[in-house]
Structures are given as structure tokens and as C-alpha cells.
Design a protein around this motif. Structure first.
Motif: not given
Length: 232
Positions: A175-188
Motif C-alpha cells: 500500500e505504501l509503495h502504491s501510494a508513492c507510485v500513484d503520486a508519481w504518475r499523477q505528477a508525470g
């Protein structure tokens, strides 16, 4: 901070891995500094193209929102860390590091009073830095995991990802990893880097299961392997 430890249990995750995961700046004899590792960049990395990821903007966006309850792990909340979390973060970090450094470097270098004090200072600075994001995974009101990342010289670095040994194999690292990756994707963000202690095989498995691979240009630095994730 440092990177790489995964939830314990089977690999860095495949079965939820072991306790920590992180990408860092290496100190003496393999030690990692929570704040310094956030600032380490490597040559040959792919640049982050979206201006949102150049420093403070991405971290500010994360500080304005908490990710809220997760869907896959009951009673788990992912939120941005505050100074009030510092004691619990340092304790969890020390416990997690002990699981993979024990037997490989002297105990005082990962759990001694001086090292814990150094770690505390690093985490305090990381929480306060406007260009660094620190996430807390809270379950039933208790800290169960932590993660941190920052952009340095146009490159995203996952600098910390640790799960409390008492919460291994429950999906918290995922879940922590997913939260990081989701934020990265949203930021491009198109790619990210991390470092993992060469003897931390659980974390290595965790990251491999999530798409991280050896950096072809810089596969190793000292006692740590360098991994890269293509985000987009």
C-alpha cells in the motif's frame, strides 16, 4: 533516507515482504541517512519532465491531502507525516533496519545511540523539507509503516520504505509503495530510482515483484544495489 526494505514475509512483497525498502544515500559501512539519502542523485538517470516534480511542488501537493483509508488492508490509513510522528518513525526505522543489517555490520552502526540520534535528525529534516514527501501508514491508530521520496536534480528517488516487523505480510508495504507510485504518475514522473542493501533479499524480491529492475548504467554503489522503475 534510505531505501529498500520490504514487508517481511516473503519477499519484498510477493507475499508481502519484509520490513523495509528504500533508495538512499549510503553512509559509512552501508548506513543510510534519512535526509541525506533523499538528496542523492546519480548520473545517467532519466530526467523527470513534468515541472511539477522539480522539487517542492510535488511534495506540497502531497502535504495538502492524505490518501485516506486503503481498500485492500482493513483499518489502514496512508497520510503525510508531521513532526508529531517523529518518535514513532525513528523507532520503526531502527527496528526495521535491524532485521537486515544484523550480522552484516556492527550493531552500533544501525542501532547505537549515536546512530539513532543521527537518524532522528535526518527524519526531522525530511519531514520539514518542502521538497520531500514522507508518508505514514497507520493501522488502528498505530504507526505500521513509513515511506519517503524526493526529486533531486530532476530524478525521483524512493529514499525510504519500511514496515514494522510486527506488521509484516499484511500488505502494508504494498500500500505504501502504491501510494508513492500513484503520486508519481499523477505528477508525470516517468522513472524512479532506489538503493537496497545487498543482503536484504526480501526487499529485493519485493521490488522485483513490483517492476523494479537493476539500473543498467549504475547497478551497484558500495553495499547497495541500484534499482530503477519505469513509472509511466
Amino acid at each position: 533516507m534510505s531505501t529498500t526494505h520490504a514487508e517481511q514475509a516473503g519477499s519484498s512483497c510477493t507475499a508481502e515482504p519484509a520490513s523495509s525498502v528504500v533508495a538512499p544515500v549510503t553512509g559509512e559501512r552501508g548506513r543510510k541517512d534519512p535526509e541525506r539519502s533523499c538528496g542523492r542523485a546519480r548520473s545517467g538517470s532519466r530526467a523527470v519532465h513534468d515541472p511539477l516534480t522539480t522539487g517542492a511542488a510535488l511534495a506540497v501537493a502531497d502535504r495538502r491531502r492524505n490518501h485516506g483509508p486503503t481498500r485492500r488492508v482493513p483499518h489502514l490509513m496512508i497520510r503525510t507525516a508531521t513532526p508529531a510522528d517523529l518518535d514513532a518513525i525513528v523507532q520503526l526505522h531502527t527496528e526495521a533496519r535491524s532485521t537486515y543489517y544484523r550480522g552484516h555490520i556492527p550493531e552500533e552502526e544501525y542501532a547505537g545511540a549515536a546512530e539513532v540520534g543521527r537518524s532522528r535528525g535526518g527524519w526531522s529534516r525530511a519531514i520539514d523539507r518542502p521538497d520531500t514527501t514522507v508518508f505514514c501508514a497507520e493501522r488502528d491508530g498505530a504507526l505500521a509503516g513509513i515511506a519517503a521520496y524526493a526529486v533531486r536534480d530532476g530524478v525521483m528517488h524512493l529514499t525510504q520504505l519500511h514496515v514494522s516487523p510486527s506488521h509484516w505480510r499484511r500488505g502494508i508495504g504494498t500500500e505504501l509503495h502504491s501510494a508513492c507510485v500513484d503520486a508519481w504518475r499523477q505528477a508525470g514522473v516517468d522513472s524512479a530510482r532506489l538503493e537496497v542493501f545487498v543482503h536484504n533479499t526480501r526487499a529485493q524480491s519485493f521490488y522485483a515483484d513490483r517492476g523494479w529492475a537493476p539500473d543498467p548504467g549504475h547497478p551497484r554503489t558500495g553495499a547497495h544495489l541500484v534499482l530503477r522503475l519505469m513509472v509511466s
